[in-house]
Design a protein around this motif. Structure first.
Motif, PDB file in Angstrom:
ATOM      1  N   GLU A 276       0.830  -1.210   0.000  1.00 34.92           N
ATOM      2  CA  GLU A 276       0.000   0.000   0.000  1.00 34.92           C
ATOM      3  C   GLU A 276       0.863   1.257   0.000  1.00 34.92           C
ATOM      4  N   TYR A 277       1.855   1.264   0.868  1.00 30.84           N
ATOM      5  CA  TYR A 277       2.720   2.441   0.943  1.00 30.84           C
ATOM      6  C   TYR A 277       3.543   2.588  -0.333  1.00 30.84           C
ATOM      7  N   ALA A 278       3.979   1.481  -0.897  1.00 32.34           N
ATOM      8  CA  ALA A 278       4.780   1.534  -2.126  1.00 32.34           C
ATOM      9  C   ALA A 278       3.968   2.105  -3.287  1.00 32.34           C
ATOM     10  N   ILE A 279       2.695   1.748  -3.373  1.00 26.18           N
ATOM     11  CA  ILE A 279       1.842   2.311  -4.431  1.00 26.18           C
ATOM     12  C   ILE A 279       1.676   3.811  -4.222  1.00 26.18           C
ATOM     13  N   TYR A 280       1.377   4.183  -2.985  1.00 27.00           N
ATOM     14  CA  TYR A 280       1.277   5.612  -2.672  1.00 27.00           C
ATOM     15  C   TYR A 280       2.570   6.341  -3.044  1.00 27.00           C
ATOM     16  N   SER A 281       3.704   5.771  -2.632  1.00 26.40           N
ATOM     17  CA  SER A 281       4.988   6.409  -2.879  1.00 26.40           C
ATOM     18  C   SER A 281       5.303   6.498  -4.361  1.00 26.40           C
ATOM     19  N   ALA A 282       4.929   5.464  -5.127  1.00 24.05           N
ATOM     20  CA  ALA A 282       5.177   5.482  -6.570  1.00 24.05           C
ATOM     21  C   ALA A 282       4.405   6.619  -7.230  1.00 24.05           C
ATOM     22  N   LYS A 283       3.150   6.785  -6.868  1.00 18.19           N
ATOM     23  CA  LYS A 283       2.354   7.869  -7.462  1.00 18.19           C
ATOM     24  C   LYS A 283       2.908   9.227  -7.055  1.00 18.19           C
ATOM     25  N   ARG A 284       3.270   9.354  -5.807  1.00 19.45           N
ATOM     26  CA  ARG A 284       3.832  10.627  -5.351  1.00 19.45           C
ATOM     27  C   ARG A 284       5.133  10.934  -6.088  1.00 19.45           C
ATOM     28  N   THR A 285       5.962   9.919  -6.298  1.00 21.87           N
ATOM     29  CA  THR A 285       7.223  10.120  -7.011  1.00 21.87           C
ATOM     30  C   THR A 285       6.975  10.559  -8.453  1.00 21.87           C
ATOM     31  N   ILE A 286       6.086   9.870  -9.148  1.00 22.82           N
ATOM     32  CA  ILE A 286       5.857  10.153 -10.568  1.00 22.82           C
ATOM     33  C   ILE A 286       5.247  11.541 -10.776  1.00 22.82           C
ATOM     34  N   PHE A 287       4.309  11.923  -9.898  1.00 24.95           N
ATOM     35  CA  PHE A 287       3.541  13.151 -10.163  1.00 24.95           C
ATOM     36  C   PHE A 287       3.990  14.371  -9.373  1.00 24.95           C
ATOM     37  N   THR A 288       4.704  14.182  -8.273  1.00 22.66           N
ATOM     38  CA  THR A 288       5.094  15.346  -7.474  1.00 22.66           C
ATOM     39  C   THR A 288       6.581  15.417  -7.177  1.00 22.66           C
ATOM     40  N   LYS A 289       7.330  14.362  -7.419  1.00 26.44           N
ATOM     41  CA  LYS A 289       8.764  14.356  -7.136  1.00 26.44           C
ATOM     42  C   LYS A 289       9.535  13.877  -8.357  1.00 26.44           C
ATOM     43  N   ASN A 290       9.199  14.457  -9.504  1.00 22.70           N
ATOM     44  CA  ASN A 290       9.794  14.061 -10.768  1.00 22.70           C
ATOM     45  C   ASN A 290      10.562  15.242 -11.352  1.00 22.70           C
ATOM     46  N   PHE A 291      11.126  15.103 -12.533  1.00 21.51           N
ATOM     47  CA  PHE A 291      11.940  16.181 -13.109  1.00 21.51           C
ATOM     48  C   PHE A 291      11.811  16.201 -14.623  1.00 21.51           C
ATOM     49  N   VAL A 292      12.016  17.361 -15.207  1.00 27.01           N
ATOM     50  CA  VAL A 292      12.059  17.523 -16.662  1.00 27.01           C
ATOM     51  C   VAL A 292      13.474  17.169 -17.127  1.00 27.01           C
ATOM     52  N   PRO A 293      13.629  16.198 -18.043  1.00 30.17           N
ATOM     53  CA  PRO A 293      14.961  15.654 -18.348  1.00 30.17           C
ATOM     54  C   PRO A 293      15.743  16.431 -19.403  1.00 30.17           C
TER      55      PRO A 293
END
Length: 605
Positions: free
Chosen positions: A96-113
């Motif tokens: 459960e936490y890993a799914i939450y963390s994955a979404k948070r990473t992709i949509f709020t803790k990501n970067f323009v490459p």
């Protein structure tokens, strides 16, 4: 490793995924991911779907008067849900936490490459985007009972990830921890668009992956400098994102005792640098739980019998050769000197009380406990009124008795002991077959440890000591200053990521004994590291260590892994860490990452 490059090199310079998967095939189709896309998790006989809104609402709101209607962090939400001190997270909670963390990473803790494309690069147009339609997560087997606190090698961390050109995603694994690793990889396929949204330019993707070593860790010294729980959580986040699975906390030493022991309160009350620079029992439980939630086992080390002079601030009668001046270097490796007396019933009573308090609070979250044992100076026992000798023949049986009584109590608490290499190789102790021996001084030492039949952890200081190369932290009297100029530390120079990446933990070990090398750790000793610089001291050099421990030091052809191939991927991993709030140092300037091979010497087309 199998790897296919299906589009021109300059079209996309970095190739995602750190550490490198066992097999990795990808294409060049762009797919987008919507925040509304659900993660459908099949396991334990049911199927559950999670969207971003689910995680905004899902059990993360506090109802207390002080925080009415305010959303707390997901980490805090999970802490509230656990049974403090007595229960590690279940595999379900980890996923459960890993799914939450994955979404948070992709949509709020990501970067323009942009740093990984040439100047004339044009981003894909979101208006023409094809979206991922489904994300299926499936566990193929039931978790072992101790999924959150496994012995090395008892949990299958492998996973498979498939992303079709049509936008179907499947992540399968044989354990909850394998699902965690697969979700981490999934996030590394995605980038932020400058206009908003998340996309991958790499579909279709097929990955099959498993770690080379079962123990992959960072050792952080929190006694010479204090790091807040938030600092430690941030380090654990970065560690888990690099698919490491051990966080070794060197929690006490001669300089301070920052860990609260409720039955022996004066240890931290008097031994910490300040009353507020203490890890309370609640802090300690939270840290262990938060590590386990991410598939990381927090391993606690109480170093002894040396490195224990901070105990003298509350129990002076237990310590020999305390703070000897001015010739302290006769009695210890660094001030303040002090070692637990070696033949004292009072010391044994103290240890029994210490372990009775601490070990039950470790047991729910770890299979291991580290009793230290490094750099014990024989001359200190000349000042020990229970021994009054530095003769090895006198000291060795007393040291054997000391370690035996500690390890007997640790085993009785359900934990497996770990010691530093000196206990086996310098003191020639007879250790139980279960004892893991951590090496730091040489590859020869690793070979000697496994040659004696013990499981070993590698971490040669000439490669994986992350504190090296900053120069001396000692001052020098004018009478001796000249002989120490230019004031290098003992393990200089600075161990850059390429040096760390070149280290093979199996380099000195015969093939017949390589199964005894469980893995290793990079070490961050804190004489000159505090919360201000800890991130850049560990990362991304720690990432280089992580890839060696996950992917192995050799490629499929038996060659050392290529720093040329690694550099752009590691630069990308650095950007991902920065996006997650980790102050990791840069690998190369953007000119190099944008232009491919131009920042190389000796390159021939």
């Amino acid at each position: 490793m199998k790897f296919y490059l299906l589009f021109p090199y300059l079209a996309y310079l970095a190739l995602a995924i750190w550490p490198l998967p066992t097999t990795y095939e990808h294409g060049d189709t762009v797919l987008w991911l919507s925040e509304d896309t659900s993660f459908d998790w099949a396991g334990a006989g049911d199927v559950r779907s999670f969207t971003v809104q689910d995680f905004n609402d899902f059990n993360f709101r506090t109802k207390s008067n002080a925080h009415a209607n305010k959303q707390e962090s997901a980490q805090d939400g999970y802490r509230r849900r656990r049974k403090r001190d007595v229960e590690a997270p279940s595999g379900d909670e980890m996923i459960e936490y890993a799914i939450y963390s994955a979404k948070r990473t992709i949509f709020t803790k990501n970067f323009v490459p942009w740093k990984f494309h040439p100047r004339n690069w044009t981003e894909s147009d979101p208006a023409d985007g094809v979206y991922i339609s489904s994300i299926s997560i499936e566990m193929l087997e039931d978790d072992p009972e101790d999924i959150a606190k496994p012995l090395a090698g008892t949990v299958n961390e492998s996973y498979k990830l498939e992303l079709t050109e049509d936008g179907d995603v499947s992540i399968t694994a044989n354990s909850s921890v394998g699902i965690l690793r697969g979700l981490t990889t999934f996030t590394q396929l995605f980038y932020q668009h400058s206009a908003g949204g998340a996309y991958t330019p790499l579909a279709p993707v097929t990955i099959s992956d498993a770690p080379r070593f079962s123990h992959r860790g960072i050792n952080l010294d929190v006694s010479r400098n204090y790091f807040s729980p938030k600092d430690l959580e941030r380090t654990m986040d970065a560690l888990a994102y690099n698919k490491m699975n051990r966080f070794h906390l060197h929690v006490t030493d001669g300089q301070s005792w920052p860990l609260e022991i409720p039955s022996l309160p004066s240890l931290s009350q008097k031994g910490a640098y300040r009353p507020d620079l203490v890890y309370t029992a609640d802090n300690f439980a939270d840290l262990q739980y938060y590590a386990a939630l991410q598939g990381v086992e927090l391993i606690t080390e109480i170093d002894m019998p040396g490195h224990t002079s901070s105990i003298a601030l509350s129990y002076p009668e237990l310590i020999a050769a305390y703070n000897v001046q001015p010739d302290w270097d006769t009695y210890c490796a660094e001030p303040p000197c002090g070692t637990l007396k070696l033949n004292s019933t009072a010391v044994y009573d103290f240890l029994e009380a210490l372990w009775d308090d601490l070990l039950p609070r470790v047991y729910p979250f770890s299979a291991y406990f580290h009793t230290g044992g490094d750099e014990v100076n024989k001359h200190a026992y000349e000042e020990d009124d229970t021994v009054e000798s530095s003769d090895y023949a006198v000291l060795q049986p007393l040291m054997q008795k000391f370690i035996d009584r500690n390890h007997e109590q640790i085993r009785a608490a359900g934990l497996t002991p770990i010691v530093w290499e000196e206990m086996l190789l310098e003191w020639n102790l007879t250790l139980g077959e279960d004892v893991i021996v951590q090496s730091w001084r040489s590859d020869k030492a690793v070979a000697q440890i496994v040659g004696k039949g013990h499981k070993a952890l590698a971490g040669n200081y000439q490669y994986w000591y992350l504190d090296c190369g900053k120069g001396q932290w000692l001052n020098f009297d004018p009478s001796v200053s000249g002989q120490y100029w230019p004031y290098q530390d003992y393990c200089a120079p600075f161990h850059n990521w390429r040096l760390a990446y070149s280290y093979d933990p199996l380099g000195s070990v015969p093939e017949s004994a390589q199964h005894l090398v469980l893995g290793g750790e990079a070490h961050m000793w804190a004489e000159q590291t505090d919360p201000v610089n800890v991130d850049r001291m560990i990362w991304p050099r720690g990432s280089a260590v992580a890839e060696i421990l996950w992917s192995g030091a050799k490629d499929d052809q038996g060659r050392n892994r290529s720093q040329i191939d690694a550099a752009p991927r590691l630069s990308e991993m650095r950007e991902r860490l920065v996006a997650r709030g980790v102050g990791a140092e840069p690998i190369q300037m953007p000119y190099c990452t944008m232009q491919g091979t131009v920042c190389q010497l000796g390159y021939h087309r």
